[in-house]
Design an enzyme around this catalytic site. Sequence first.
Site, PDB file in Angstrom:
ATOM      1  N   SER A 186       0.813  -1.214   0.000  1.00 33.04           N
ATOM      2  CA  SER A 186       0.000   0.000   0.000  1.00 33.04           C
ATOM      3  C   SER A 186       0.844   1.261   0.000  1.00 33.04           C
ATOM      4  O   SER A 186       0.323   2.364   0.238  1.00 33.04           O
ATOM      5  CB  SER A 186      -0.857   0.011   1.268  1.00 33.04           C
ATOM      6  OG  SER A 186       0.006   0.016   2.405  1.00 33.04           O
ATOM      7  N   THR A 228       0.472   5.494   5.395  1.00 29.93           N
ATOM      8  CA  THR A 228       1.287   6.489   6.092  1.00 29.93           C
ATOM      9  C   THR A 228       2.117   5.844   7.202  1.00 29.93           C
ATOM     10  O   THR A 228       1.810   4.742   7.666  1.00 29.93           O
ATOM     11  CB  THR A 228       0.383   7.544   6.750  1.00 29.93           C
ATOM     12  OG1 THR A 228      -0.474   6.879   7.691  1.00 29.93           O
ATOM     13  CG2 THR A 228      -0.463   8.277   5.719  1.00 29.93           C
ATOM     14  N   ALA A 247       2.727  -3.045  10.556  1.00 28.67           N
ATOM     15  CA  ALA A 247       2.867  -3.409   9.146  1.00 28.67           C
ATOM     16  C   ALA A 247       4.162  -4.145   8.832  1.00 28.67           C
ATOM     17  O   ALA A 247       5.119  -4.115   9.594  1.00 28.67           O
ATOM     18  CB  ALA A 247       2.804  -2.133   8.307  1.00 28.67           C
ATOM     19  N   TYR A 299      -0.074 -15.297   1.316  1.00 31.00           N
ATOM     20  CA  TYR A 299      -1.015 -14.268   0.870  1.00 31.00           C
ATOM     21  C   TYR A 299      -1.969 -14.918  -0.130  1.00 31.00           C
ATOM     22  O   TYR A 299      -1.526 -15.479  -1.129  1.00 31.00           O
ATOM     23  CB  TYR A 299      -0.194 -13.167   0.196  1.00 31.00           C
ATOM     24  CG  TYR A 299      -0.876 -11.832   0.091  1.00 31.00           C
ATOM     25  CD1 TYR A 299      -0.785 -10.900   1.121  1.00 31.00           C
ATOM     26  CD2 TYR A 299      -1.597 -11.498  -1.048  1.00 31.00           C
ATOM     27  CE1 TYR A 299      -1.399  -9.667   1.015  1.00 31.00           C
ATOM     28  CE2 TYR A 299      -2.214 -10.253  -1.152  1.00 31.00           C
ATOM     29  CZ  TYR A 299      -2.106  -9.348  -0.116  1.00 31.00           C
ATOM     30  OH  TYR A 299      -2.716  -8.119  -0.213  1.00 31.00           O
TER      31      TYR A 299
END
Lengths: 598, 598
Positions: free
Chosen positions: A237, A242, A251, A510
């Site tokens: 992303s 941010t 993350a 994933y």
Amino acid sequence: MGQGDDGRRIYPEPPRRRSGDGERFDGWGFADSGFRILADGAVELSGNRYDLAGTKLPDLLPWVSRTIGVPLDPRDVNPSQYPPAIPAPRENAEFVAALRKFLADDAICCDAESRLRHGHGHTQQEIYAIKHGQLARVPDLVVHPNSVEQIEALVAAALRHGACLIPYGGGSNVTQALLCRSDEQRIIASVDLSRMNRIRWIDPENRMACIEAGAVGREIVASLAQHGFTMGHEPDSIEFSTLGGWIATHASGMKKNRYGNIEDLVLDVSAVTAAGVLARSGVSPRESIGVDLRRCLYGSEGNLGIITHATVKLFPLPEVQRYQSVVFRSFEDGFAFLYELERQATPPASVRLTDNLQFQFSRALKAAPVGLGRLKSRLEKLYVTRIRGLDPDEMVACTLLFEGSRAEVEAQESALFRIARKHGGLEAGAENGKRGYQLTFAIAYIRDFMMDHFLLGESFETSVAWSDALALCENVKRRIRAEHAARGLPGVPFISCRITQLYDTGVCIYFYFAYYYKGVDRPSEVFAEMEHAARDEVLRSGGSLSHHHGIGKLREGFLPEIMSGPLLEWGRQIKQAVDPQNVFGSANHGMGAGGPLR
Amino acid sequence: MGQGDDGRRIYPEPPRRRSGDGERFDGWGFADSGFRILADGAVELSGNRYDLAGTKLPDLLPWVSRTIGVPLDPRDVNPSQYPPAIPAPRENAEFVAALRKFLADDAICCDAESRLRHGHGHTQQEIYAIKHGQLARVPDLVVHPNSVEQIEALVAAALRHGACLIPYGGGSNVTQALLCRSDEQRIIASVDLSRMNRIRWIDPENRMACIEAGAVGREIVASLAQHGFTMGHEPDSIEFSTLGGWIATHASGMKKNRYGNIEDLVLDVSAVTAAGVLARSGVSPRESIGVDLRRCLYGSEGNLGIITHATVKLFPLPEVQRYQSVVFRSFEDGFAFLYELERQATPPASVRLTDNLQFQFSRALKAAPVGLGRLKSRLEKLYVTRIRGLDPDEMVACTLLFEGSRAEVEAQESALFRIARKHGGLEAGAENGKRGYQLTFAIAYIRDFMMDHFLLGESFETSVAWSDALALCENVKRRIRAEHAARGLPGVPFISCRITQLYDTGVCIYFYFAYYYKGVDRPSEVFAEMEHAARDEVLRSGGSLSHHHGIGKLREGFLPEIMSGPLLEWGRQIKQAVDPQNVFGSANHGMGAGGPLR
């Protein structure tokens, strides 16, 4: 602190947002980019932002049709109804009056589009809802503070006037972390951090930078690169997410083998909480100073406060960045290669192993080769399939990204190829490697595009010990197919996986899952049921509840399955202790839902 | 789970404690080891446990005398008065009766020696107190649970009957973490984890082991080695400290460059708290599951619960383990070498740079060379000082420990020596490197020995950014000298440092400080004042409050200098929330001192 350089620290200029970097409101990504169907039925990504853009993709729809067992007619569209109706804002005149004392007029937004955008992330359920349904509750206003002091004043006002605050970074979460609880009776202010996006300083000697929480990944990358540095943190992303969001989500970046995950990169973090500013007097390489409660901010997902800035580690830009790829006869062969790579060598910055379906998908996202390229492509295919005997319906691809000094990269590369050959791997070139990574950024656009063509899709991920990984992949695929069949849904589901991270003790896996929903009643809910079943299967197979996406509201119901009662109770007790009014009412992890804590 | 191997997991036998491994009660270490003065004034370490043992050290006392500017007369001794008087135990008949329901008779100890030993760690203040003073308060009884269930019952009994519990691992802390507050009115039970010392299982495929909290470092090393593995965690206290203690102290091991610090090694940790058992259903390589409150256990120092077991990462035993050493013209040259090593190469498992005083100290701890050895030693000294021009009063030593595959070690070694030569480094051989590391284990015995000869000594440490490290070393030394002079104390203080850990953004610095106390009133308090001043100087110079020793009660007074008020307030609120009765009343970090929380 001005701009420039005082000999010890560099003070970068604030990022200048490029005109043309506008984001779309009705789905993922930049406004200038999106898939569309051309007159001849080929698909094309618009804009010129991505390598794939402007390339005619004739195989995509036919391949998807074959894969899901349903012929997709390009003219058969479920058009987006965006924007949906949104609920009228709740009022709290005293709170808003208090805000106006320290926020400029343009820092308080009440328009419907902004309120809507700040009330969701990017799960399929949320995107489907804004296109084909509605959200029961969205923030009542959006505020844009530009300093720690303004955030402190904001929290004080919320405490005084009984408002609920939900921090907003890039809005890219896939956990429903921003979704507002419909039973929240208070005024909800979304606290948009986009005006706190500066790199405050870079310390080149000690390789650290202090960065505000609202700084966006792509801008951090660009600013640091101007000074010869990188954070090395690159979640998928990165274009939108941010620094504050990375910490609040705990993350992981695709290059973690070289640079580490967010918890390895952040040296110091500050936040405004209901008790005031959590901060430290300095930054240390490593310390033992009792319980460092700022560790609670990792994964806090808005529940405990607003992260305002952090000091992170920097790395020099690598001398060499090199993509590569290897194909293997089967997923099992590729997996055996990964295990040996992790055990015997230094893996490159990123290693990903796709299954066969994803390998095929990647080929379907290629332009039709023309001229000499067509001959080359045919010869390559012939070599791989006829001479080396790889089966196109079994073979898989491993994409690689090396970063480091020339010597490091060469040593890693030669060790890696030696191990790959032991497992029957064939080198498949730098270009295929690079394509694999770049598709990551296009795939989120495909999700939105496909939704218009009656396919609902979503990714989910887990981490699991090496010994359980292959069985987990199989179990989840089997479960999805069984859930799909049990519901009598049309065609067959699309379910595919890749290994995206290697650890000493296991891997991150994933998954992509999609199904054809034309004629299905409540298609988004049906999707959610099947996704829930898949997660159940992940847990049964020894996988974690999430490797890096997080919990939000999407997975909070599973927490009692992975945490003991007292551990959950600690969560409630601690939330109650540090935020008794539940001013940070994002209500993720089931914490303090629906108003002040009881 | 029995012993053996079920194909997937190995169940090691419980550790068998070697007879002769008895620990002394009146100071640091094994009962069979200790320094003593021989008739000729040479010093010798007794026993045969350490390489140094049995070696006559003729230079030690003369060198120390010269260094501190006070002639040490071997016959001038301040004899230990151990054991001191200890306070009568407080009674709580209901609590003890409750314990007797689930603990065997031999699991409840009330003897004075055991109570005393469980009431202190190894700061100079505590050791001085047990030898020359007394402790105002010690545990009233010591319990030895052997299972999680017994610890749960123990906590339930403490909650019901108003007792205070203080977990005890190896008793090796240097933060006064075990010192009992004299205002604690409740019965204090020290919870000794030594019967929970098993490796529950080893998972060789995923390289993990589940180990009970009371397992002692040296026994973990021995057991894992039998199966070809290591945790790689080697704090200087490894002979005595425990896995639970490492987590509760947020420990660092000397080989962290290769294996990581404790937070990098522990994958899963369980604890019994006032709310019950904090536990998870599985172990993941890495995950994002909201706020993982078990992170609060790192550095908890007994305040929040009793750590019972943890799952840790394993590494294969290295193919090669090789010591090396390099000498440099000055501390500054050596430091410049370290900086470039960290920036340009992969540092070996351990790198330490001593200052000149510590270099001299290490030489004073050598046997007098005899025969050919004497010639070789003289020639070496001549080469280094006359031909290469290094000044014995300026030069410093860097000791190195390489671990890994042969190829890794060779690559690291050649890169390191290339960088060392750029900074004027001279290779000083494997033997000097090995001696440097082994002295680490002897030095704690020296502290106790010197105390009998009127020298009070102690180590303290910090971490600091690269750019501030050299100034910090100088500032601290200057401050110690100034504090010593201002008090008109005899001779000059011994103050020396070494760099013991390298990080991307800075280093760990380890200091030794000692002073001659004959004729000084309240010598231990005077020491504490000067140590406090040194810590103040560390903080002023940008250093951390502690790199790996922790806080305990020794440094809790400094917490307001490094944490914002709200961050401290979070600590109080969270302690109050999860342990409202303050059953875990170790009272470290100033948390919940003196009884149930108000």
